[in-house]
Scaffold this motif. Structure first.
Motif, PDB file in Angstrom:
ATOM      1  N   ALA A 145       0.835  -1.193   0.000  1.00 35.64           N
ATOM      2  CA  ALA A 145       0.000   0.000   0.000  1.00 35.64           C
ATOM      3  C   ALA A 145       0.872   1.245   0.000  1.00 35.64           C
ATOM      4  O   ALA A 145       1.874   1.316   0.717  1.00 35.64           O
ATOM      5  CB  ALA A 145      -0.927   0.005   1.216  1.00 35.64           C
ATOM      6  N   MET A 219      -7.278   3.009   6.378  1.00 34.98           N
ATOM      7  CA  MET A 219      -6.142   2.107   6.206  1.00 34.98           C
ATOM      8  C   MET A 219      -6.467   0.711   6.695  1.00 34.98           C
ATOM      9  O   MET A 219      -6.079  -0.286   6.081  1.00 34.98           O
ATOM     10  CB  MET A 219      -4.922   2.650   6.950  1.00 34.98           C
ATOM     11  CG  MET A 219      -4.215   3.795   6.241  1.00 34.98           C
ATOM     12  SD  MET A 219      -3.659   3.384   4.566  1.00 34.98           S
ATOM     13  CE  MET A 219      -2.640   1.942   4.879  1.00 34.98           C
ATOM     14  N   GLN A 220      -7.204   0.626   7.806  1.00 38.20           N
ATOM     15  CA  GLN A 220      -7.589  -0.677   8.341  1.00 38.20           C
ATOM     16  C   GLN A 220      -8.397  -1.460   7.308  1.00 38.20           C
ATOM     17  O   GLN A 220      -8.148  -2.651   7.062  1.00 38.20           O
ATOM     18  CB  GLN A 220      -8.402  -0.500   9.623  1.00 38.20           C
ATOM     19  CG  GLN A 220      -8.869  -1.796  10.273  1.00 38.20           C
ATOM     20  CD  GLN A 220      -7.759  -2.555  10.959  1.00 38.20           C
ATOM     21  OE1 GLN A 220      -6.866  -1.958  11.550  1.00 38.20           O
ATOM     22  NE2 GLN A 220      -7.792  -3.870  10.883  1.00 38.20           N
ATOM     23  N   VAL A 223      -6.091  -2.322   4.174  1.00 33.98           N
ATOM     24  CA  VAL A 223      -5.132  -3.398   4.477  1.00 33.98           C
ATOM     25  C   VAL A 223      -5.824  -4.759   4.463  1.00 33.98           C
ATOM     26  O   VAL A 223      -5.301  -5.731   3.920  1.00 33.98           O
ATOM     27  CB  VAL A 223      -4.462  -3.144   5.852  1.00 33.98           C
ATOM     28  CG1 VAL A 223      -3.772  -4.410   6.360  1.00 33.98           C
ATOM     29  CG2 VAL A 223      -3.461  -2.004   5.745  1.00 33.98           C
ATOM     30  N   LYS A 224      -7.011  -4.813   5.044  1.00 31.75           N
ATOM     31  CA  LYS A 224      -7.741  -6.079   5.121  1.00 31.75           C
ATOM     32  C   LYS A 224      -8.306  -6.498   3.772  1.00 31.75           C
ATOM     33  O   LYS A 224      -8.152  -7.649   3.349  1.00 31.75           O
ATOM     34  CB  LYS A 224      -8.875  -5.967   6.146  1.00 31.75           C
ATOM     35  CG  LYS A 224      -9.613  -7.283   6.375  1.00 31.75           C
ATOM     36  CD  LYS A 224     -10.644  -7.131   7.487  1.00 31.75           C
ATOM     37  CE  LYS A 224     -11.355  -8.455   7.736  1.00 31.75           C
ATOM     38  NZ  LYS A 224     -12.369  -8.329   8.825  1.00 31.75           N
ATOM     39  N   VAL A 228      -2.837  -6.483   2.307  1.00 32.21           N
ATOM     40  CA  VAL A 228      -1.581  -5.734   2.258  1.00 32.21           C
ATOM     41  C   VAL A 228      -0.571  -6.295   3.260  1.00 32.21           C
ATOM     42  O   VAL A 228      -0.905  -6.557   4.406  1.00 32.21           O
ATOM     43  CB  VAL A 228      -1.847  -4.238   2.545  1.00 32.21           C
ATOM     44  CG1 VAL A 228      -0.552  -3.478   2.781  1.00 32.21           C
ATOM     45  CG2 VAL A 228      -2.645  -3.617   1.402  1.00 32.21           C
ATOM     46  N   GLN A 229       0.675  -6.458   2.813  1.00 35.95           N
ATOM     47  CA  GLN A 229       1.739  -6.953   3.692  1.00 35.95           C
ATOM     48  C   GLN A 229       2.775  -5.881   4.047  1.00 35.95           C
ATOM     49  O   GLN A 229       3.612  -6.080   4.922  1.00 35.95           O
ATOM     50  CB  GLN A 229       2.481  -8.135   3.040  1.00 35.95           C
ATOM     51  CG  GLN A 229       1.677  -9.407   2.933  1.00 35.95           C
ATOM     52  CD  GLN A 229       0.782  -9.426   1.700  1.00 35.95           C
ATOM     53  OE1 GLN A 229       1.117  -8.851   0.675  1.00 35.95           O
ATOM     54  NE2 GLN A 229      -0.358 -10.087   1.804  1.00 35.95           N
ATOM     55  N   ILE A 231       3.362  -1.305   4.050  1.00 38.76           N
ATOM     56  CA  ILE A 231       2.866   0.042   3.773  1.00 38.76           C
ATOM     57  C   ILE A 231       4.061   0.943   3.485  1.00 38.76           C
ATOM     58  O   ILE A 231       5.015   0.995   4.269  1.00 38.76           O
ATOM     59  CB  ILE A 231       2.072   0.604   4.963  1.00 38.76           C
ATOM     60  CG1 ILE A 231       0.836  -0.263   5.238  1.00 38.76           C
ATOM     61  CG2 ILE A 231       1.656   2.050   4.696  1.00 38.76           C
ATOM     62  CD1 ILE A 231       0.105   0.110   6.516  1.00 38.76           C
ATOM     63  N   TYR A 255      -3.694  -3.945  12.748  1.00 34.18           N
ATOM     64  CA  TYR A 255      -2.756  -4.176  11.649  1.00 34.18           C
ATOM     65  C   TYR A 255      -1.410  -3.504  11.904  1.00 34.18           C
ATOM     66  O   TYR A 255      -0.372  -3.957  11.430  1.00 34.18           O
ATOM     67  CB  TYR A 255      -3.341  -3.675  10.321  1.00 34.18           C
ATOM     68  CG  TYR A 255      -3.265  -2.173  10.127  1.00 34.18           C
ATOM     69  CD1 TYR A 255      -2.121  -1.575   9.605  1.00 34.18           C
ATOM     70  CD2 TYR A 255      -4.324  -1.349  10.482  1.00 34.18           C
ATOM     71  CE1 TYR A 255      -2.038  -0.201   9.434  1.00 34.18           C
ATOM     72  CE2 TYR A 255      -4.255   0.025  10.308  1.00 34.18           C
ATOM     73  CZ  TYR A 255      -3.113   0.588   9.786  1.00 34.18           C
ATOM     74  OH  TYR A 255      -3.040   1.939   9.627  1.00 34.18           O
ATOM     75  N   ILE A 259       2.161  -5.145  10.543  1.00 39.68           N
ATOM     76  CA  ILE A 259       2.562  -4.818   9.183  1.00 39.68           C
ATOM     77  C   ILE A 259       3.667  -3.761   9.176  1.00 39.68           C
ATOM     78  O   ILE A 259       3.484  -2.665   9.719  1.00 39.68           O
ATOM     79  CB  ILE A 259       1.355  -4.325   8.360  1.00 39.68           C
ATOM     80  CG1 ILE A 259       0.331  -5.455   8.235  1.00 39.68           C
ATOM     81  CG2 ILE A 259       1.805  -3.844   6.976  1.00 39.68           C
ATOM     82  CD1 ILE A 259      -0.863  -5.107   7.385  1.00 39.68           C
TER      83      ILE A 259
END
Length: 266
Positions: A145, A219-220, A223-224, A228-229, A231, A255, A259
């Motif tokens: 991301a 972002m939460q 990411v879900k 996303v692994q 940022i 997260y 992450i």
């Protein structure tokens, strides 16, 4: 060969960051520079220095067991100065390309997820930094991301960083534009967005838009939903994204503890 600096205070958090870095660059030719910086009180203490040297050698032995022996080279040092000055000297001496650190240190009071040393590096040292949360375990970064507001220009060094990290694992770069309300982009934003699209044309990427009252919630969800692994963000945008980095421990999104985030500087 790229030069990567691994500062350590010998905490499990710093060890975890080192392991993540070794795995992330497992197929890349890297010289890892491990460094411990003594505070002013310990600099002239022979016992403290000997203890630090022993711990550095122990860390190095452990790292070599998981490293790619054909591609990875290691060296270590003890600096007797302030934390930021020590890092700046190493960066200049060996032309460091990247710093990898954990979010927390051994003596942090844990009022914020990002410790004072990591905060100092992000804000005062213009070198890319990969920050690894305490609960992060290495996963191949298939999706990265990149939150941005399109208000900044994307200089060559930023673009090189985005492409280099994406190409390390043939990752998909997902550019996220966030806003609190739906409104048309300014002429400048449109120009910056179009320039970024053009510059990223040679890597796998996509552009996404999020309207949400809270950047953390946006972002939460992102990411879900996008799995996303990692940022990535720009140091120039830290005033805008500081709520993602310097979050209180008690209120941090789940997260954030798992992450890693990668800060790029111009």
């Amino acid at each position: 060969m790229i030069n990567i600096l691994l500062p350590t205070d010998f905490s499990e958090n710093s060890w975890n960051a080192m392991v993540y870095g070794i795995n992330f660059f497992n197929t890349t030719e890297v010289h890892f520079h491990i460094s411990h910086i003594l505070d002013e009180d310990g600099a002239n203490d022979e016992f403290t220095r000997n203890s630090a040297l022993y711990k550095l050698q122990a860390f190095l032995t452990r790292l070599r067991k998981i490293a790619n022996t054909k591609l990875h080279k290691f060296s270590f040092s003890i600096q007797e100065t302030s934390f930021v000055c020590g890092l700046r000297k190493i960066i200049e001496d060996v032309n460091v390309n990247l710093i990898i650190m954990g979010t927390l240190g051994a003596s942090l009071d844990q009022q914020s997820l990002v410790g004072k040393n990591t905060t100092a590096v992000i804000s005062r040292i213009k070198c890319p930094i990969l920050v690894v949360p305490e609960e992060a375990t290495y996963k191949k970064p298939q999706n990265i991301a990149f939150p941005t507001d399109f208000y900044v220009t994307y200089k060559a060094r930023i673009l090189r960083g985005l492409k280099f990290v994406s190409n390390c694992h043939q990752s998909k770069l997902k550019v996220l534009y966030y806003a609190k309300k739906s409104e048309e982009l300014t002429t400048s934003q449109k120009s910056n967005r179009d320039f970024l699209k053009e510059q990223l044309s040679d890597i796998h990427h996509g552009f996404y838009y999020s309207i949400n009252d809270s950047l953390e919630d946006a972002m939460q969800l992102f990411v879900k939903s996008k799995d996303v692994q990692l940022i990535m963000m720009m140091g120039k945008n830290l005033n805008y994204f500081d709520q993602l980095l310097f979050y209180p421990v008690s209120k941090a999104p789940k997260y954030f503890k798992k992450i890693p985030f990668f800060v790029l500087h111009e």
